[in-house]
Write a protein that holds these residues in place. Sequence first.
Motif, PDB file in Angstrom:
ATOM      1  N   LEU A 181      27.082 -25.366   1.328  1.00 19.47           N
ATOM      2  CA  LEU A 181      26.565 -25.384   2.690  1.00 19.47           C
ATOM      3  C   LEU A 181      25.052 -25.258   2.710  1.00 19.47           C
ATOM      4  O   LEU A 181      24.367 -25.914   3.513  1.00 19.47           O
ATOM      5  CB  LEU A 181      27.200 -24.257   3.511  1.00 19.47           C
ATOM      6  CG  LEU A 181      28.658 -24.455   3.911  1.00 19.47           C
ATOM      7  CD1 LEU A 181      29.227 -23.179   4.523  1.00 19.47           C
ATOM      8  CD2 LEU A 181      28.796 -25.625   4.902  1.00 19.47           C
ATOM      9  N   SER A 182      24.496 -24.420   1.833  1.00 23.16           N
ATOM     10  CA  SER A 182      23.044 -24.279   1.754  1.00 23.16           C
ATOM     11  C   SER A 182      22.398 -25.586   1.303  1.00 23.16           C
ATOM     12  O   SER A 182      21.342 -25.988   1.813  1.00 23.16           O
ATOM     13  CB  SER A 182      22.670 -23.149   0.786  1.00 23.16           C
ATOM     14  OG  SER A 182      23.160 -21.904   1.231  1.00 23.16           O
ATOM     15  N   ALA A 183      23.031 -26.251   0.330  1.00 17.38           N
ATOM     16  CA  ALA A 183      22.515 -27.531  -0.148  1.00 17.38           C
ATOM     17  C   ALA A 183      22.492 -28.554   0.978  1.00 17.38           C
ATOM     18  O   ALA A 183      21.494 -29.255   1.190  1.00 17.38           O
ATOM     19  CB  ALA A 183      23.354 -28.024  -1.318  1.00 17.38           C
ATOM     20  N   VAL A 184      23.586 -28.638   1.719  1.00 26.36           N
ATOM     21  CA  VAL A 184      23.666 -29.603   2.826  1.00 26.36           C
ATOM     22  C   VAL A 184      22.711 -29.208   3.948  1.00 26.36           C
ATOM     23  O   VAL A 184      22.058 -30.074   4.554  1.00 26.36           O
ATOM     24  CB  VAL A 184      25.109 -29.703   3.344  1.00 26.36           C
ATOM     25  CG1 VAL A 184      25.177 -30.568   4.598  1.00 26.36           C
ATOM     26  CG2 VAL A 184      26.023 -30.277   2.263  1.00 26.36           C
ATOM     27  N   GLY A 185      22.612 -27.906   4.220  1.00 27.85           N
ATOM     28  CA  GLY A 185      21.692 -27.453   5.264  1.00 27.85           C
ATOM     29  C   GLY A 185      20.253 -27.842   4.961  1.00 27.85           C
ATOM     30  O   GLY A 185      19.502 -28.253   5.855  1.00 27.85           O
TER      31      GLY A 185
END
Length: 302
Positions: A181-185
């Motif tokens: 999720l952090s990567a996509v965010g």
Amino acid sequence: MEAATTCYRHPSYETYVRCTRCDRHICPDCMREASVGHHCVECVREGQRSVRRARSVFGGAVPNAATPVVTYVLMALNTVAYVVEVVRSGTVERFGMLGAVLVDPSGGRYYYKGETYPGFELSGVADGEWYRLLTGAFLHLPPDASFGVMHLVFNMLALWNLGRVVEEQLGRARYLALYLLSAVGGSVLVYLVSPETTAVGASGAVFGLAASFYVISRRLGRDMRAVNRFMAGFLVWMVVSAAFTSWEGHLGGLVTGGLVTYGLAYAPARLRTSAAQLAGGVVLVLLLAVVVAVRTAALTGA
């Protein structure tokens, strides 16, 4: 004297010892020490099923072993992706995070302003290549770039140092979800601010882990002086590295990782269940998807 009896699992073995739970005769190979007497292997297995596994304050199951399996896997995936970059030219151009550019027949790239021209093709997330939002986070600058292989090395060192701590506290599934999720965010913020820029690297996910580490430390009541110095160093690096890396990816990952971990740490106890946390993760994914769709519509005029 009691008549000779045999083990219920090994009939050729004579024994007078019984399982204190099921009262069946057991031989030394089948004996398992218990608080009183011995249990057979089947009773031990049945008892283990009824024991609730310990869970952390964040809702995740405490790993049986201290080995950071997910961190190892993520490091391996980043390394393998880098090898693919070296072997196959064009990997970064094909899978790096890119919002929207026009590409001419010779491979030249031009700003996209909502219009296409004969001989030019739209490339990037705006053209439906949503996978770039995630694949770009596993790629790094190629060896011939100014930063080169050190881009990968620094990110893997940070992932090793932060990942082990966060994985132990959140549990493997929640830790993996946080990382992705952090990567996509981070990629989503790149898309919002600089859609014409190609961004690669695990930095967004790593900054998400840094924010998670900060929230975890506060939630567990640790001495925050060292943690504050650590976070200050990360923020300074984000500002300094903006000259040659994607600050949008860093900031997007930092904010996403912090928000996700805050939800895991401070949600009411009734919401710290696997089902509730899974639902929260799905809602966040849908929200990010809506943001990407709205940005795409604004870029393409659709």
